[in-house]
Write a protein that holds these residues in place. Structure first.
Motif, mmCIF file in Angstrom:
data_model
loop_
_atom_site.group_PDB
_atom_site.id
_atom_site.type_symbol
_atom_site.label_atom_id
_atom_site.label_comp_id
_atom_site.label_asym_id
_atom_site.label_seq_id
_atom_site.Cartn_x
_atom_site.Cartn_y
_atom_site.Cartn_z
ATOM 1 N N LYS A 100 -14.998 20.170 -19.234
ATOM 2 C CA LYS A 100 -15.446 21.568 -19.230
ATOM 3 C C LYS A 100 -14.442 22.455 -19.967
ATOM 4 C CE LYS A 100 -14.715 24.860 -15.995
ATOM 5 N NZ LYS A 100 -14.688 25.524 -14.696
ATOM 6 N N TRP A 101 -13.145 22.274 -19.640
ATOM 7 C CA TRP A 101 -12.130 23.119 -20.270
ATOM 8 C C TRP A 101 -11.938 22.749 -21.737
ATOM 9 C CZ3 TRP A 101 -11.295 27.579 -18.461
ATOM 10 C CH2 TRP A 101 -11.381 27.822 -17.095
ATOM 11 N N TYR A 102 -12.005 21.462 -22.073
ATOM 12 C CA TYR A 102 -11.931 21.057 -23.485
ATOM 13 C C TYR A 102 -13.080 21.697 -24.270
ATOM 14 C CZ TYR A 102 -8.590 17.272 -22.385
ATOM 15 O OH TYR A 102 -7.504 16.531 -21.996
ATOM 16 N N ARG A 103 -14.270 21.676 -23.669
ATOM 17 C CA ARG A 103 -15.439 22.237 -24.355
ATOM 18 C C ARG A 103 -15.234 23.721 -24.625
ATOM 19 N NH1 ARG A 103 -19.254 21.048 -20.867
ATOM 20 N NH2 ARG A 103 -19.741 19.048 -21.812
ATOM 21 N N LYS A 104 -14.755 24.464 -23.625
ATOM 22 C CA LYS A 104 -14.528 25.909 -23.804
ATOM 23 C C LYS A 104 -13.551 26.163 -24.953
ATOM 24 C CE LYS A 104 -15.420 27.537 -19.084
ATOM 25 N NZ LYS A 104 -16.351 28.631 -19.352
ATOM 26 N N ALA A 105 -12.464 25.397 -24.985
ATOM 27 C CA ALA A 105 -11.478 25.571 -26.059
ATOM 28 C C ALA A 105 -12.071 25.192 -27.411
ATOM 29 C CB ALA A 105 -10.234 24.744 -25.771
ATOM 30 N N GLY B 287 -7.373 21.541 -19.374
ATOM 31 C CA GLY B 287 -8.152 20.307 -19.479
ATOM 32 C C GLY B 287 -7.256 19.081 -19.405
ATOM 33 N N ASN B 288 -6.118 19.143 -20.082
ATOM 34 C CA ASN B 288 -5.166 18.028 -20.041
ATOM 35 C C ASN B 288 -4.672 17.776 -18.619
ATOM 36 O OD1 ASN B 288 -5.309 17.788 -22.832
ATOM 37 N ND2 ASN B 288 -3.449 18.971 -23.196
ATOM 38 N N MET B 289 -4.411 18.861 -17.879
ATOM 39 C CA MET B 289 -3.915 18.713 -16.512
ATOM 40 C C MET B 289 -4.949 17.998 -15.637
ATOM 41 S SD MET B 289 -0.914 20.057 -16.857
ATOM 42 C CE MET B 289 -0.059 20.731 -15.455
ATOM 43 N N TYR B 290 -6.215 18.372 -15.804
ATOM 44 C CA TYR B 290 -7.274 17.700 -15.040
ATOM 45 C C TYR B 290 -7.474 16.262 -15.517
ATOM 46 C CZ TYR B 290 -8.803 21.671 -12.290
ATOM 47 O OH TYR B 290 -8.849 22.687 -11.370
ATOM 48 N N TYR B 291 -7.343 16.050 -16.796
ATOM 49 C CA TYR B 291 -7.517 14.691 -17.329
ATOM 50 C C TYR B 291 -6.434 13.749 -16.784
ATOM 51 C CZ TYR B 291 -8.076 10.828 -20.570
ATOM 52 O OH TYR B 291 -8.271 9.579 -21.093
ATOM 53 N N ASP B 292 -5.182 14.244 -16.762
ATOM 54 C CA ASP B 292 -4.049 13.411 -16.350
ATOM 55 C C ASP B 292 -3.743 13.492 -14.857
ATOM 56 O OD1 ASP B 292 -3.488 12.456 -18.972
ATOM 57 O OD2 ASP B 292 -2.462 14.342 -19.425
ATOM 58 N N GLY B 293 -4.312 14.495 -14.167
ATOM 59 C CA GLY B 293 -4.028 14.660 -12.749
ATOM 60 C C GLY B 293 -2.661 15.241 -12.478
ATOM 61 N N TYR B 294 -2.190 16.134 -13.348
ATOM 62 C CA TYR B 294 -0.899 16.798 -13.137
ATOM 63 C C TYR B 294 -1.131 18.146 -12.470
ATOM 64 C CZ TYR B 294 1.219 13.473 -16.432
ATOM 65 O OH TYR B 294 1.666 12.338 -17.054
ATOM 66 N N GLY B 295 -0.661 18.303 -11.229
ATOM 67 C CA GLY B 295 -0.801 19.569 -10.511
ATOM 68 C C GLY B 295 -2.174 19.786 -9.909
ATOM 69 N N VAL B 296 -3.099 18.894 -10.191
ATOM 70 C CA VAL B 296 -4.469 18.936 -9.659
ATOM 71 C C VAL B 296 -4.931 17.496 -9.477
ATOM 72 C CG1 VAL B 296 -5.200 21.148 -10.683
ATOM 73 C CG2 VAL B 296 -5.390 19.049 -12.016
ATOM 74 N N ASN B 297 -6.033 17.323 -8.749
ATOM 75 C CA ASN B 297 -6.623 15.991 -8.677
ATOM 76 C C ASN B 297 -7.275 15.658 -10.012
ATOM 77 O OD1 ASN B 297 -5.953 15.583 -5.956
ATOM 78 N ND2 ASN B 297 -7.781 16.692 -5.276
ATOM 79 N N LYS B 298 -7.134 14.412 -10.434
ATOM 80 C CA LYS B 298 -7.749 13.971 -11.684
ATOM 81 C C LYS B 298 -9.250 14.228 -11.628
ATOM 82 C CE LYS B 298 -5.450 10.253 -13.882
ATOM 83 N NZ LYS B 298 -5.369 8.916 -14.405
ATOM 84 N N ASN B 299 -9.784 14.830 -12.700
ATOM 85 C CA ASN B 299 -11.212 15.124 -12.722
ATOM 86 C C ASN B 299 -11.662 15.227 -14.179
ATOM 87 O OD1 ASN B 299 -13.767 16.453 -12.694
ATOM 88 N ND2 ASN B 299 -13.327 17.216 -10.625
#
Length: 200
Positions: free
Chosen positions: A177-182, A159-171
């Motif tokens: 979604k991933w924060y919710r699962k955790a 979730g952090n990677m998607y939030y910050d856009g590290y290694g993936v596009n920011k989304n």
């Protein structure tokens, strides 16, 4: 399972410690010694139980006992959970000399066998560049493998990677979604981040 929120279990350190301390032959089991050390070790605040007082000297005794019980030989025999635990010992210099490269090798051996906890830790090493060249794309790959198996910490970090856009596009939607699962598995840090996202 209770340590990391695996197999649809919520994170519950009290239950985890009960299983560790009450296991048959726990005093002669290198893995149980490792986890007893983690619960006693003051630097591992997330591993806590009302049954254990944090005490570095006591933790060090448990780490040494794990080494005496041949945790290294067990890892060489290919046991995934042992490889992951020994990797942690090398990563942080607990009971052995700190060696990031050895930690990465151990994590990779277990991660390539599909062991979610090792996949999470290998992702962490790539994220920070400890023992490997820093590579956020590779970190995402390993976090995702662990997250898809239900590893709550990996779900939060993905979730952090998607939030910050590290290694993936920011989304932010995918991050949420991933924060919710955790968070649903009892990972408090993810719950806080999810709630923060929900408010903005």
């Amino acid at each position: 399972e209770y340590l990391y929120g695996m197999n649809r279990k919520k994170i519950d350190m009290e239950k985890a410690y009960d299983i560790i301390s009450d296991a048959p032959n726990s005093e002669s089991n290198a893995i149980m010694m490792f986890w007893k050390a983690r619960f006693a070790d003051p630097k591992w605040r997330q591993c806590k139980s009302s049954r254990v007082e944090k005490n570095q000297r006591r933790a060090n005794l448990f780490y040494r006992k794990a080494v005496d019980l041949d945790i290294v030989g067990m890892a060489e025999d290919g046991d995934q959970s042992v490889q992951m635990c020994l990797g942690l010992m090398y990563q942080y210099g607990d009971g052995v000399n700190k060696n990031y490269s050895t930690a990465v090798e151990l994590y990779r051996n277990a991660a390539e066998q599909g062991y979610a906890m090792a996949q999470y830790h290998l992702g962490y090493m790539y994220y920070f560049g400890d023992g490997v060249d820093r590579n956020h794309l590779t970190a995402v790959t390993w976090y995702r493998k662990a997250a898809e198996q239900g590893h709550a910490y990996a779900q939060c970090n993905l979730g952090n990677m998607y939030y910050d856009g590290y290694g993936v596009n920011k989304n932010k939607s995918t991050a949420k979604k991933w924060y919710r699962k955790a968070a649903e598995q009892g990972y408090a840090r993810a719950r806080a981040q999810y709630n923060l996202e929900r408010l903005t």
